[in-house]
Motif scaffolding. Sequence first.
Motif, PDB file in Angstrom:
ATOM      1  N   ASN A  89       9.922 -26.822  13.806  1.00  0.00           N
ATOM      2  CA  ASN A  89       9.399 -25.640  13.671  1.00  0.00           C
ATOM      3  C   ASN A  89       8.132 -25.732  12.762  1.00  0.00           C
ATOM      4  OD1 ASN A  89      11.502 -24.575  15.131  1.00  0.00           O
ATOM      5  ND2 ASN A  89      12.782 -24.427  13.198  1.00  0.00           N
ATOM      6  N   ILE A 108       4.405 -25.605   6.334  1.00  0.00           N
ATOM      7  CA  ILE A 108       5.786 -25.271   6.545  1.00  0.00           C
ATOM      8  C   ILE A 108       6.579 -25.749   7.381  1.00  0.00           C
ATOM      9  CG2 ILE A 108       7.387 -23.150   6.326  1.00  0.00           C
ATOM     10  CD1 ILE A 108       4.827 -21.682   5.433  1.00  0.00           C
ATOM     11  N   GLY A 109       7.743 -26.252   7.281  1.00  0.00           N
ATOM     12  CA  GLY A 109       8.519 -27.037   8.514  1.00  0.00           C
ATOM     13  C   GLY A 109       9.958 -27.119   8.087  1.00  0.00           C
ATOM     14  N   ASP A 110      10.973 -27.359   8.975  1.00  0.00           N
ATOM     15  CA  ASP A 110      12.098 -27.510   8.537  1.00  0.00           C
ATOM     16  C   ASP A 110      12.610 -28.929   8.692  1.00  0.00           C
ATOM     17  OD1 ASP A 110      12.732 -24.778   8.276  1.00  0.00           O
ATOM     18  OD2 ASP A 110      13.126 -24.506  10.360  1.00  0.00           O
ATOM     19  N   SER A 118      19.613 -27.550   7.635  1.00  0.00           N
ATOM     20  CA  SER A 118      18.252 -27.981   7.703  1.00  0.00           C
ATOM     21  C   SER A 118      17.589 -27.242   6.085  1.00  0.00           C
ATOM     22  CB  SER A 118      17.501 -27.405   8.709  1.00  0.00           C
ATOM     23  OG  SER A 118      17.478 -26.052   8.677  1.00  0.00           O
ATOM     24  N   GLU A 120      13.972 -26.088   4.358  1.00  0.00           N
ATOM     25  CA  GLU A 120      12.403 -25.693   4.706  1.00  0.00           C
ATOM     26  C   GLU A 120      11.661 -26.459   3.611  1.00  0.00           C
ATOM     27  OE1 GLU A 120      11.007 -21.619   5.563  1.00  0.00           O
ATOM     28  OE2 GLU A 120      10.168 -21.960   3.476  1.00  0.00           O
ATOM     29  N   GLN A 122       7.732 -27.148   2.203  1.00  0.00           N
ATOM     30  CA  GLN A 122       6.365 -26.456   2.120  1.00  0.00           C
ATOM     31  C   GLN A 122       5.439 -27.301   1.257  1.00  0.00           C
ATOM     32  OE1 GLN A 122       5.917 -22.553   0.681  1.00  0.00           O
ATOM     33  NE2 GLN A 122       7.430 -21.366   2.154  1.00  0.00           N
TER      34      GLN A 122
END
Length: 140
Positions: A89, A108-110, A118, A120, A122
């Motif tokens: 994502n 931004i990702g998981d 998971s 997050e 940043q």
Amino acid sequence: MTVPARKVGRERGTSALEFSIIAPVFLLLIFTIIQAGLYLYARNTAQSASREGVSYLRLAGNNSDPDAFISAAEDVTEGYATKIGRLKNVTAVGTINTKTGRVTMLVIGDAVLPLGGSVEIQQTSEATLEQFRGDLRDTP
């Protein structure tokens, strides 16, 4: 019966009991180290991806429409973070401020952890917009 023989009989199973107490703590420590390593790897990858996007955005300065570079830079950044870092994502947000001459890229990702769940991630990078300016001096 002698005294040493009685002691041996009372200590039977002690090592199994000690193992059953220490093993879960030891395994928890090992898995915590693995989880922390994977989190740091994902964070480092997100930072590298944002740097890739910034280096792409820096080239927009000499273009007549610098904002056209933003979507391409976001695609490059998202592809990098997804393929190299295995982030899920992923969203990249690039900005170009021509007044201050700065470019930024936010990633931004998981990060999916092996024991479930998971986290997050940043990361942001910022750099100066590259702009070529010809020689403005009067030449004789």
